[in-house]
Design a protein around this motif. Sequence first.
Motif, PDB file in Angstrom:
ATOM      1  N   VAL A  18      47.921  40.191  34.627  1.00  0.00           N
ATOM      2  CA  VAL A  18      47.427  40.982  33.573  1.00  0.00           C
ATOM      3  C   VAL A  18      46.078  40.253  33.011  1.00  0.00           C
ATOM      4  O   VAL A  18      45.144  41.084  32.988  1.00  0.00           O
ATOM      5  CB  VAL A  18      48.394  41.295  32.545  1.00  0.00           C
ATOM      6  CG1 VAL A  18      47.662  41.852  31.178  1.00  0.00           C
ATOM      7  CG2 VAL A  18      49.530  42.120  32.960  1.00  0.00           C
ATOM      8  N   PRO A  19      46.036  39.167  32.524  1.00  0.00           N
ATOM      9  CA  PRO A  19      44.938  38.337  32.226  1.00  0.00           C
ATOM     10  C   PRO A  19      43.975  38.472  33.198  1.00  0.00           C
ATOM     11  O   PRO A  19      42.574  38.549  32.845  1.00  0.00           O
ATOM     12  CB  PRO A  19      45.336  36.810  31.952  1.00  0.00           C
ATOM     13  CG  PRO A  19      46.669  37.225  31.534  1.00  0.00           C
ATOM     14  CD  PRO A  19      47.134  38.096  32.717  1.00  0.00           C
ATOM     15  N   ALA A  20      44.267  38.132  34.549  1.00  0.00           N
ATOM     16  CA  ALA A  20      43.024  38.388  35.751  1.00  0.00           C
ATOM     17  C   ALA A  20      42.597  39.676  35.785  1.00  0.00           C
ATOM     18  O   ALA A  20      41.201  39.911  35.905  1.00  0.00           O
ATOM     19  CB  ALA A  20      43.840  38.003  36.887  1.00  0.00           C
ATOM     20  N   PHE A  21      43.337  40.714  35.446  1.00  0.00           N
ATOM     21  CA  PHE A  21      42.884  42.217  35.485  1.00  0.00           C
ATOM     22  C   PHE A  21      41.806  42.375  34.333  1.00  0.00           C
ATOM     23  O   PHE A  21      40.681  42.865  34.689  1.00  0.00           O
ATOM     24  CB  PHE A  21      43.880  43.169  35.223  1.00  0.00           C
ATOM     25  CG  PHE A  21      43.326  44.686  35.219  1.00  0.00           C
ATOM     26  CD1 PHE A  21      43.047  45.227  36.325  1.00  0.00           C
ATOM     27  CD2 PHE A  21      43.206  45.164  33.943  1.00  0.00           C
ATOM     28  CE1 PHE A  21      42.534  46.573  36.382  1.00  0.00           C
ATOM     29  CE2 PHE A  21      42.705  46.427  33.985  1.00  0.00           C
ATOM     30  CZ  PHE A  21      42.210  47.207  35.165  1.00  0.00           C
ATOM     31  N   LEU A  22      42.150  41.930  33.001  1.00  0.00           N
ATOM     32  CA  LEU A  22      41.083  41.990  31.997  1.00  0.00           C
ATOM     33  C   LEU A  22      39.931  41.170  32.310  1.00  0.00           C
ATOM     34  O   LEU A  22      38.811  41.915  31.825  1.00  0.00           O
ATOM     35  CB  LEU A  22      41.788  41.420  30.687  1.00  0.00           C
ATOM     36  CG  LEU A  22      43.051  42.223  30.267  1.00  0.00           C
ATOM     37  CD1 LEU A  22      43.594  41.506  28.847  1.00  0.00           C
ATOM     38  CD2 LEU A  22      42.471  43.655  29.538  1.00  0.00           C
ATOM     39  N   LYS A  23      39.960  40.101  33.026  1.00  0.00           N
ATOM     40  CA  LYS A  23      38.605  39.279  33.350  1.00  0.00           C
ATOM     41  C   LYS A  23      37.856  39.879  34.410  1.00  0.00           C
ATOM     42  O   LYS A  23      36.751  40.218  34.264  1.00  0.00           O
ATOM     43  CB  LYS A  23      39.016  38.063  33.834  1.00  0.00           C
ATOM     44  CG  LYS A  23      39.418  36.974  32.920  1.00  0.00           C
ATOM     45  CD  LYS A  23      39.894  35.518  33.463  1.00  0.00           C
ATOM     46  CE  LYS A  23      40.254  34.616  32.162  1.00  0.00           C
ATOM     47  NZ  LYS A  23      40.750  33.572  32.652  1.00  0.00           N
ATOM     48  N   ASP A  24      38.587  40.639  35.327  1.00  0.00           N
ATOM     49  CA  ASP A  24      37.926  41.549  36.290  1.00  0.00           C
ATOM     50  C   ASP A  24      37.205  42.669  35.934  1.00  0.00           C
ATOM     51  O   ASP A  24      36.146  42.847  36.180  1.00  0.00           O
ATOM     52  CB  ASP A  24      38.917  41.880  37.498  1.00  0.00           C
ATOM     53  CG  ASP A  24      39.579  40.707  38.317  1.00  0.00           C
ATOM     54  OD1 ASP A  24      38.986  39.649  38.177  1.00  0.00           O
ATOM     55  OD2 ASP A  24      40.443  40.857  39.087  1.00  0.00           O
ATOM     56  N   ILE A  25      37.844  43.406  34.801  1.00  0.00           N
ATOM     57  CA  ILE A  25      37.181  44.419  34.420  1.00  0.00           C
ATOM     58  C   ILE A  25      36.097  44.089  33.532  1.00  0.00           C
ATOM     59  O   ILE A  25      35.039  44.858  33.446  1.00  0.00           O
ATOM     60  CB  ILE A  25      37.960  45.404  33.465  1.00  0.00           C
ATOM     61  CG1 ILE A  25      37.625  46.840  33.492  1.00  0.00           C
ATOM     62  CG2 ILE A  25      38.645  45.047  32.229  1.00  0.00           C
ATOM     63  CD1 ILE A  25      38.409  48.123  33.124  1.00  0.00           C
ATOM     64  N   GLN A  26      36.091  43.137  32.741  1.00  0.00           N
ATOM     65  CA  GLN A  26      34.882  42.499  31.991  1.00  0.00           C
ATOM     66  C   GLN A  26      33.833  42.206  33.043  1.00  0.00           C
ATOM     67  O   GLN A  26      32.556  42.645  32.614  1.00  0.00           O
ATOM     68  CB  GLN A  26      35.324  41.446  31.200  1.00  0.00           C
ATOM     69  CG  GLN A  26      34.224  40.860  30.403  1.00  0.00           C
ATOM     70  CD  GLN A  26      34.694  39.791  29.249  1.00  0.00           C
ATOM     71  OE1 GLN A  26      35.473  39.031  29.547  1.00  0.00           O
ATOM     72  NE2 GLN A  26      34.027  39.734  28.039  1.00  0.00           N
ATOM     73  N   LYS A  27      34.083  41.640  34.183  1.00  0.00           N
ATOM     74  CA  LYS A  27      32.884  41.087  35.037  1.00  0.00           C
ATOM     75  C   LYS A  27      32.546  42.262  35.476  1.00  0.00           C
ATOM     76  O   LYS A  27      31.232  42.509  35.765  1.00  0.00           O
ATOM     77  CB  LYS A  27      33.632  40.026  36.002  1.00  0.00           C
ATOM     78  CG  LYS A  27      32.477  39.965  37.051  1.00  0.00           C
ATOM     79  CD  LYS A  27      33.147  38.784  37.932  1.00  0.00           C
ATOM     80  CE  LYS A  27      32.036  38.439  39.151  1.00  0.00           C
ATOM     81  NZ  LYS A  27      32.752  37.707  40.245  1.00  0.00           N
ATOM     82  N   ALA A  28      33.409  43.337  35.857  1.00  0.00           N
ATOM     83  CA  ALA A  28      32.948  44.641  36.412  1.00  0.00           C
ATOM     84  C   ALA A  28      32.010  45.403  35.457  1.00  0.00           C
ATOM     85  O   ALA A  28      30.966  46.018  35.720  1.00  0.00           O
ATOM     86  CB  ALA A  28      34.058  45.551  36.908  1.00  0.00           C
TER      87      ALA A  28
END
Length: 174
Positions: A156-166
Amino acid sequence: LFIPFPQQSGLYEYKIFGGLADIPPKLCADVYMDLNFRKKWDQYVKELYEETYDDEKVIYWEVKYPFPLSNRDYVYIRECREMDVDGRKIWVVLAKSVAVPQCPEKPGIIRVKSYKQSLVIESDGKAGCKVYMYYFDNPGGMIPSWLVNWAAKSGVPAFLKDIQKACLNYSKST
């Protein structure tokens, strides 16, 4: 935050609260809704597309699972609405699984038949946004506890970082 599913099935509902600094809420909603762009930034997407069946837009999503687990797929509908609540712009995305005869199960892939998601995005009052997500799915099969723990603690934290980078890369690639 983990909340046991009411039927005591051992499954969890997830509630996620987060903030994405320097990501305007409309940009976050646009990135979240853009299926073609998601294929570029989400490493777990194996297949993702939208089709229309009986005048209803339906999304097919196959998710890569780590070996030796079988991939999962989802067939679902979703809707995004931009709302004005007392002068505050709020984006609401609702999604739920559906059964569609035109999209049968594939051999070797486990169909996730029970999936619900609610996503709310609004301004943080500065240059960023606040995100609230409620999520439930029943992934089926025998999933080891280490994977459940990994998904909760790092996925879940990785997903939030990934969407922020996206979001930061979105304007460059569209």
